[in-house]
Write an enzyme that holds these catalytic residues in place. Structure first.
Site, PDB file in Angstrom:
ATOM      1  N   ARG A  82     -10.386  -6.398  -9.779  1.00  0.00           N
ATOM      2  CA  ARG A  82      -9.563  -5.183  -9.747  1.00  0.00           C
ATOM      3  C   ARG A  82      -8.215  -5.417 -10.428  1.00  0.00           C
ATOM      4  NH1 ARG A  82      -8.572  -2.611  -3.981  1.00  0.00           N
ATOM      5  NH2 ARG A  82      -7.151  -4.373  -3.845  1.00  0.00           N
ATOM      6  N   LYS A 184      -3.646  -0.559  -9.234  1.00  0.00           N
ATOM      7  CA  LYS A 184      -2.694  -1.077  -8.258  1.00  0.00           C
ATOM      8  C   LYS A 184      -1.479  -1.559  -9.039  1.00  0.00           C
ATOM      9  CE  LYS A 184      -3.255  -3.792  -4.075  1.00  0.00           C
ATOM     10  NZ  LYS A 184      -2.685  -2.821  -3.153  1.00  0.00           N
ATOM     11  N   GLU A 220      -5.926   9.631  -0.386  1.00  0.00           N
ATOM     12  CA  GLU A 220      -5.683   8.408   0.398  1.00  0.00           C
ATOM     13  C   GLU A 220      -4.238   8.448   0.892  1.00  0.00           C
ATOM     14  OE1 GLU A 220      -5.823   4.822  -1.992  1.00  0.00           O
ATOM     15  OE2 GLU A 220      -4.937   5.815  -3.714  1.00  0.00           O
TER      16      GLU A 220
HETATM   17  N1  PLP Z   1      -5.193   2.396  -1.363  1.00  0.00           N
HETATM   18  C1  PLP Z   1      -3.985   1.926  -1.689  1.00  0.00           C
HETATM   19  C2  PLP Z   1      -3.045   2.853  -2.374  1.00  0.00           C
HETATM   20  C3  PLP Z   1      -3.641   0.595  -1.378  1.00  0.00           C
HETATM   21  O1  PLP Z   1      -2.438   0.107  -1.690  1.00  0.00           O
HETATM   22  C4  PLP Z   1      -4.559  -0.227  -0.705  1.00  0.00           C
HETATM   23  C5  PLP Z   1      -4.228  -1.603  -0.368  1.00  0.00           C
HETATM   24  O2  PLP Z   1      -4.431  -2.486  -1.129  1.00  0.00           O
HETATM   25  C6  PLP Z   1      -5.815   0.308  -0.398  1.00  0.00           C
HETATM   26  C7  PLP Z   1      -6.093   1.613  -0.731  1.00  0.00           C
HETATM   27  C8  PLP Z   1      -6.843  -0.553   0.253  1.00  0.00           C
HETATM   28  O3  PLP Z   1      -7.417  -1.476  -0.639  1.00  0.00           O
HETATM   29  P1  PLP Z   1      -7.970  -2.884  -0.143  1.00  0.00           P
HETATM   30  O4  PLP Z   1      -8.974  -2.574   0.906  1.00  0.00           O
HETATM   31  O5  PLP Z   1      -8.599  -3.461  -1.358  1.00  0.00           O
HETATM   32  O6  PLP Z   1      -6.820  -3.644   0.369  1.00  0.00           O
HETATM   33  C1  COI Z   2      -2.826  -4.021   0.918  1.00  0.00           C
HETATM   34  O1  COI Z   2      -3.450  -3.588   1.878  1.00  0.00           O
HETATM   35  O2  COI Z   2      -3.015  -5.153   0.452  1.00  0.00           O
HETATM   36  C2  COI Z   2      -1.807  -3.215   0.261  1.00  0.00           C
HETATM   37  O3  COI Z   2      -1.524  -3.473  -0.846  1.00  0.00           O
HETATM   38  C3  COI Z   2      -1.210  -2.125   1.025  1.00  0.00           C
HETATM   39  C4  COI Z   2       0.290  -2.117   0.997  1.00  0.00           C
HETATM   40  C5  COI Z   2       0.909  -3.284   1.680  1.00  0.00           C
HETATM   41  C6  COI Z   2       0.830  -1.838  -0.370  1.00  0.00           C
END
Ligand code: PLP
Ligand code: COI
Length: 341
Positions: A82, A184, A220
């Site tokens: 990602r 991200k 989200e």
């Molecule tokens: N959506 C956003 C905007 C986020 O910052 C995060 C955190 O990383 C997620 C969703 C969840 O992603 P993950 O499960 O890969 O941490």
């Molecule tokens: C994560 O869950 O890793 C995120 O990036 C969420 C937040 C701390 C930005």
């Protein structure tokens, strides 16, 4: 080697400086070998591309201490992929996947005393990030980049004790109508801060973003994806190309199907149908899966009755199974767990 003496169970989601961080530098078309450093500070020119044009992307994952004393991390290969996608979107050179995984393992190993004890409710958050480093004044991508990994021990992102969250829906969007939440990148998060402040100043835990084009569909929050549970126990999760493809969500979908025998639908979810769901949860590395009790959409109150007793909820079953897998109590699917040795 001894685990640090912190009050782990009281830890929130904040930055605590640990001993080592990783750094690699990209110059003349290639990444250098990379190394561990002790200095947490970064010195760069005032005109660095990241400062002027926000050319920066990041990732987030965690390391856990298992019941039998091992240290593990969860699906770092997916974070590497990602991050490479995010980097490509901002015209940055991807950091190679095998090097990414190696760097994560090295950084955690170097900071192993900071990995919280099993059962403390805390974990070591790992934050890989990359940014345009050299001085750029015309609007172009940088020529030099730094890839870094910092680690910090963290507790729960939201309230302690699995207490249902309260969200609101503001009219503030993160980005242009095409949405950019699927990468991200620092700029997306900066664009979400106004909505975050809107929510917090009114006593809510988070803002729920809706689709920027019609404001009728659930997207989200600023740091997590949504999962809903229907009255007949199906998992429903929003399909959208402008939300971050959460690794936790992908894992929970698998857990729901393969471990709990549940049906899962990934589809557009309309704000109008929210009141039909029994439960709502926010999922992500930081959020794990946190129950949502209510959402205020302007003058409308939406309640999720299943979240009144979170300990008996499907959300809690998902939470227990996922964290059981992450902490070595439940057998993980092949390739999900990387041991730090
Ligand atoms: N959506 C956003 C905007 C986020 O910052 C995060 C955190 O990383 C997620 C969703 C969840 O992603 P993950 O499960 O890969 O941490
Ligand atoms: C994560 O869950 O890793 C995120 O990036 C969420 C937040 C701390 C930005």
């Amino acid at each position: 080697m001894a685990i640090k003496n912190l009050d782990w169970s009281k830890l929130g989601f904040g930055y605590i400086q640990t001993d080592y961080r990783y750094e690699a530098h990209y110059k003349d078309g290639k990444w250098d070998e990379g190394k561990l450093l002790t200095d947490p500070n970064i010195v760069m020119n005032e005109c660095a591309c990241v400062l002027q044009y926000a050319q920066t992307v990041f990732e987030g994952l965690k390391a856990y201490r298992t019941e039998d004393g091992r240290i593990v991390t969860f699906r770092p290969d997916l974070n590497a992929e990602r991050m490479a996608d995010s980097a490509e979107t901002l015209v940055m050179p991807p950091y190679p996947k095998d090097k990414f995984i190696e760097a994560v393992i090295k950084t955690v190993k170097a900071n192993e005393d900071w990995v919280p004890p099993f059962g403390s409710g805390a974990s070591l958050y790992i934050r890989p990030f990359m940014f345009g480093y050299d001085s750029i004044i015309g609007v172009t991508p940088a020529n030099e980049y730094k890839f870094r990994i910092l680690t910090t021990p963290v507790g729960p992102y939201f309230k302690l004790g699995f207490k249902p969250l309260q969200l609101c829906v503001s009219d503030l969007n993160r980005a242009a109508p095409n949405g950019t939440g699927h990468i991200k990148a620092g700029l997306n998060y900066a664009m979400s801060l106004r909505a975050h402040e809107f929510a917090h100043s009114r006593g809510f835990d988070e803002n729920m973003f809706t689709d920027p084009a019609t404001s009728t569909k659930v997207e989200e929050t600023g740091g997590a994806n949504f999962l809903f549970i229907t009255k007949d126990n199906k998992v429903v999760t929003p399909k959208s190309s402008s939300i971050l493809p959460s690794i936790t969500r992908r894992s929970l979908i698998y857990v729901a199907k393969e471990y709990l025998g549940m049906e899962v639908e990934e589809r557009e979810v309309f704000v109008e149908e929210l009141a039909d769901f029994k439960e709502c949860g926010l999922c992500g590395t930081a959020a794990v899966i946190s129950p949502v009790g209510k959402i205020i959409d302007h003058d409308k109150l939406i309640m999720f009755p299943g979240s009144e007793h979170p300990e008996d909820s499907v959300t809690n079953k998902l939470y227990q199974t996922l964290t059981g897998i992450q902490m070595g109590k439940i057998e993980a699917p092949e390739g999900w767990i990387y041991e730090i040795k």
